[in-house]
Design a protein around this motif. Structure first.
Motif, mmCIF file in Angstrom:
data_model
loop_
_atom_site.group_PDB
_atom_site.id
_atom_site.type_symbol
_atom_site.label_atom_id
_atom_site.label_comp_id
_atom_site.label_asym_id
_atom_site.label_seq_id
_atom_site.Cartn_x
_atom_site.Cartn_y
_atom_site.Cartn_z
ATOM 1 N N MET A 91 3.619 -47.659 3.959
ATOM 2 C CA MET A 91 4.476 -48.771 4.383
ATOM 3 C C MET A 91 3.630 -50.044 4.579
ATOM 4 S SD MET A 91 7.484 -49.227 4.642
ATOM 5 C CE MET A 91 9.009 -48.671 5.251
ATOM 6 N N LYS A 92 2.775 -50.341 3.622
ATOM 7 C CA LYS A 92 1.905 -51.519 3.783
ATOM 8 C C LYS A 92 2.637 -52.797 3.394
ATOM 9 C CE LYS A 92 -2.535 -51.387 3.054
ATOM 10 N NZ LYS A 92 -3.908 -51.254 2.500
ATOM 11 N N LEU A 93 2.236 -53.906 4.006
ATOM 12 C CA LEU A 93 2.750 -55.216 3.582
ATOM 13 C C LEU A 93 2.090 -55.583 2.254
ATOM 14 C CD1 LEU A 93 2.488 -57.219 6.964
ATOM 15 C CD2 LEU A 93 4.532 -56.110 6.018
ATOM 16 N N THR A 94 2.813 -56.331 1.440
ATOM 17 C CA THR A 94 2.220 -56.798 0.178
ATOM 18 C C THR A 94 1.235 -57.933 0.481
ATOM 19 O OG1 THR A 94 3.871 -58.525 -0.117
ATOM 20 C CG2 THR A 94 4.420 -56.316 -0.987
ATOM 21 N N PRO A 95 0.295 -58.196 -0.432
ATOM 22 C CA PRO A 95 -0.602 -59.338 -0.224
ATOM 23 C C PRO A 95 0.155 -60.646 -0.017
ATOM 24 C CG PRO A 95 -1.358 -57.963 -2.055
ATOM 25 C CD PRO A 95 -0.006 -57.425 -1.647
ATOM 26 N N GLU A 96 1.272 -60.804 -0.716
ATOM 27 C CA GLU A 96 2.066 -62.048 -0.581
ATOM 28 C C GLU A 96 2.641 -62.156 0.843
ATOM 29 O OE1 GLU A 96 2.557 -59.732 -2.954
ATOM 30 O OE2 GLU A 96 1.501 -60.830 -4.570
ATOM 31 N N GLN A 97 3.078 -61.020 1.397
ATOM 32 C CA GLN A 97 3.626 -61.041 2.759
ATOM 33 C C GLN A 97 2.539 -61.393 3.777
ATOM 34 O OE1 GLN A 97 5.336 -57.025 2.629
ATOM 35 N NE2 GLN A 97 7.410 -57.884 2.841
ATOM 36 N N VAL A 98 1.335 -60.845 3.569
ATOM 37 C CA VAL A 98 0.226 -61.151 4.491
ATOM 38 C C VAL A 98 -0.128 -62.629 4.396
ATOM 39 C CG1 VAL A 98 -2.188 -60.660 5.049
ATOM 40 C CG2 VAL A 98 -0.651 -58.775 4.409
ATOM 41 N N VAL A 99 -0.179 -63.164 3.176
ATOM 42 C CA VAL A 99 -0.481 -64.600 2.993
ATOM 43 C C VAL A 99 0.592 -65.454 3.677
ATOM 44 C CG1 VAL A 99 -0.531 -66.463 1.264
ATOM 45 C CG2 VAL A 99 -1.837 -64.340 0.884
ATOM 46 N N PHE A 100 1.875 -65.071 3.523
ATOM 47 C CA PHE A 100 2.965 -65.851 4.143
ATOM 48 C C PHE A 100 2.781 -65.862 5.661
ATOM 49 C CE2 PHE A 100 7.129 -67.841 4.126
ATOM 50 C CZ PHE A 100 7.580 -67.589 5.429
ATOM 51 N N TYR A 101 2.487 -64.698 6.235
ATOM 52 C CA TYR A 101 2.307 -64.604 7.698
ATOM 53 C C TYR A 101 1.128 -65.474 8.142
ATOM 54 C CZ TYR A 101 1.177 -62.635 12.290
ATOM 55 O OH TYR A 101 0.898 -62.487 13.632
ATOM 56 N N ASN A 102 0.002 -65.358 7.465
ATOM 57 C CA ASN A 102 -1.175 -66.133 7.878
ATOM 58 C C ASN A 102 -0.931 -67.632 7.769
ATOM 59 O OD1 ASN A 102 -2.702 -63.882 8.535
ATOM 60 N ND2 ASN A 102 -3.458 -63.634 6.434
ATOM 61 N N GLU A 103 -0.129 -68.017 6.805
ATOM 62 C CA GLU A 103 0.164 -69.441 6.573
ATOM 63 C C GLU A 103 1.189 -69.972 7.593
ATOM 64 O OE1 GLU A 103 -1.544 -71.346 4.897
ATOM 65 O OE2 GLU A 103 -0.219 -73.079 5.168
ATOM 66 N N ASN A 104 2.213 -69.164 7.886
ATOM 67 C CA ASN A 104 3.359 -69.661 8.671
ATOM 68 C C ASN A 104 3.400 -69.165 10.109
ATOM 69 O OD1 ASN A 104 5.092 -71.208 6.595
ATOM 70 N ND2 ASN A 104 4.476 -69.317 5.535
ATOM 71 N N GLY A 105 2.693 -68.043 10.372
ATOM 72 C CA GLY A 105 2.691 -67.515 11.741
ATOM 73 C C GLY A 105 3.808 -66.530 12.025
ATOM 74 N N TYR A 106 4.614 -66.232 11.003
ATOM 75 C CA TYR A 106 5.676 -65.233 11.178
ATOM 76 C C TYR A 106 6.028 -64.657 9.816
ATOM 77 C CZ TYR A 106 9.014 -68.405 9.022
ATOM 78 O OH TYR A 106 9.661 -69.210 8.104
ATOM 79 N N LEU A 107 6.737 -63.505 9.862
ATOM 80 C CA LEU A 107 7.212 -62.853 8.620
ATOM 81 C C LEU A 107 8.446 -62.039 8.984
ATOM 82 C CD1 LEU A 107 6.759 -61.840 5.633
ATOM 83 C CD2 LEU A 107 5.502 -59.917 6.661
ATOM 84 N N LYS A 108 9.555 -62.327 8.311
ATOM 85 C CA LYS A 108 10.811 -61.611 8.598
ATOM 86 C C LYS A 108 11.142 -60.678 7.437
ATOM 87 C CE LYS A 108 14.796 -63.677 8.230
ATOM 88 N NZ LYS A 108 15.917 -64.616 8.427
ATOM 89 N N ILE A 109 11.490 -59.431 7.767
ATOM 90 C CA ILE A 109 11.860 -58.450 6.728
ATOM 91 C C ILE A 109 13.198 -57.822 7.121
ATOM 92 C CG2 ILE A 109 11.181 -56.421 5.416
ATOM 93 C CD1 ILE A 109 8.271 -56.907 6.269
ATOM 94 N N GLU A 110 14.181 -58.013 6.280
ATOM 95 C CA GLU A 110 15.526 -57.467 6.564
ATOM 96 C C GLU A 110 15.563 -55.971 6.221
ATOM 97 O OE1 GLU A 110 17.812 -61.420 6.980
ATOM 98 O OE2 GLU A 110 18.446 -59.353 7.303
ATOM 99 N N LYS A 111 16.548 -55.267 6.799
ATOM 100 C CA LYS A 111 16.805 -53.844 6.482
ATOM 101 C C LYS A 111 15.541 -52.975 6.620
ATOM 102 C CE LYS A 111 20.771 -54.548 3.385
ATOM 103 N NZ LYS A 111 20.700 -55.914 2.814
ATOM 104 N N TYR A 112 14.765 -53.248 7.633
ATOM 105 C CA TYR A 112 13.512 -52.486 7.842
ATOM 106 C C TYR A 112 13.786 -51.163 8.550
ATOM 107 C CZ TYR A 112 8.362 -52.488 8.135
ATOM 108 O OH TYR A 112 7.016 -52.210 7.973
ATOM 109 N N PHE A 113 14.891 -51.152 9.321
ATOM 110 C CA PHE A 113 15.376 -49.927 9.960
ATOM 111 C C PHE A 113 16.826 -49.713 9.537
ATOM 112 C CE2 PHE A 113 12.156 -48.487 12.989
ATOM 113 C CZ PHE A 113 11.284 -49.562 12.986
ATOM 114 N N SER A 114 17.192 -48.434 9.390
ATOM 115 C CA SER A 114 18.557 -48.102 8.944
ATOM 116 C C SER A 114 19.538 -48.224 10.111
ATOM 117 C CB SER A 114 18.588 -46.662 8.421
ATOM 118 O OG SER A 114 18.398 -45.781 9.534
#
Ligand code: 6CS
Ligand code: FE
Length: 275
Positions: A1-24
């Motif tokens: 369940m790793k974050l993609t490199p793009e998701q890590v870059v987005f978080y480091n750049e913006n300070g947050y990362l939102k992922i929908e439907k992460y829990f059922s």
């Protein structure tokens, strides 16, 4: 369940990362049905609004195996290790309820100042994961974020109104629980409004709306706030904060209670795939 490199870059750049439907929906239902079991009457872990509704339930894992498992889930711990670039332990765990018609605001603030000044944690190497138990949008008090504000370090504090006599008495009565000024609807460390204006003008304000089951990862220095909940619809959310095992609290003189500041600095063993 790793974050993609793009998701890590987005978080480091913006300070947050939102992922929908992460829990059922089934997992959310299980957490929600277990929620009342985490609420012990008259426990210091329960923080009330001025109107008597519940504002926060701290350390649900102290009394609930389901909530304990949640904090050890692979899909929460692995991304946190990626974002902090370290093994992590559990620093703080709470359910912030924002009940319909009753839930109060959270003024613009950063979380790290509380953990730095009150708990003696030296670096902002913490990440908070907010898991939405309800559909959340601007109307019922979704989190407001200023993108990129985590790059400011600890920003200038806002001026708090001088406590009037009545409030002062109230605070004195609760002097044994002076941590309450970090948890109630009049928190002691807010961000100076000119500082919010300046960065919000540059970077905008994001409303972190999402259906139940959404997760929001956010940095310990990002400017965030949320409005009162004028709708009939609760906005309940679980917030789990992980800290680097190399960044443990230094305040051993008069530490805040263990339901606010985790004391087990062992790296979390990922025990679970499902709650
Ligand atoms: O004092 C604390 O630990 C809590 N207070 C605020 C305003 N945010 C971080 C944390 O939940
Ligand atoms: Fe906060």
């Amino acid at each position: 369940m790793k974050l993609t490199p793009e998701q890590v870059v987005f978080y480091n750049e913006n300070g947050y990362l939102k992922i929908e439907k992460y829990f059922s929906d089934e997992e959310i239902e299980k957490l929600y049905s277990e929620f009342p079991n985490t609420i012990e009457k008259n426990s210091d872990r329960i923080i009330l609004e001025d109107n008597g509704s519940i504002r926060s339930v701290f350390a649900p894992h102290f009394v609930s195996e389901v909530y304990n498992k949640l904090s050890r889930l692979e899909r929460l711990v692995i991304p946190s290790e990626q974002l902090i670039e370290s093994k992590v332990y559990l620093h703080q765990y709470k359910i912030n309820t924002k009940k319909g018609f009753k839930g109060d605001w959270w003024e613009w603030h950063q979380d790290f100042p509380y953990w730095h000044i009150d708990d003696g944690i030296s670096k902002p190497e913490l990440v908070t994961i907010m898991l939405y138990l309800q559909d959340t949008d601007a109307s019922n008090g979704a989190l407001l974020l200023v993108p990129k504000s985590h790059k400011e370090g600890i920003a200038k504090f806002g001026k708090k109104d001088v406590l009037d006599e009545e409030n002062k008495d109230k605070n004195e009565k609760t002097e044994t629980k002076n941590y309450l000024s970090s948890l109630n609807s009049n928190i002691k460390f807010t961000v100076d409004q000119e500082c919010v204006r300046d960065l919000a003008t540059k970077n905008g304000i994001v409303t972190a709306s999402g259906k139940k089951g959404t997760v929001l990862f956010f940095h310990s220095n990002i400017f965030h706030a949320s409005n009162i909940n004028l709708t009939p619809f609760d906005r309940d959310a679980i917030l789990i904060t992980y800290n680097s095992i190399h960044n443990i609290p230094g305040n051993t003189e008069n530490p805040r209670p263990n339901f606010l500041v985790g004391r087990n600095y062992d790296p979390i063993e990922i025990l679970e795939k499902d709650i």
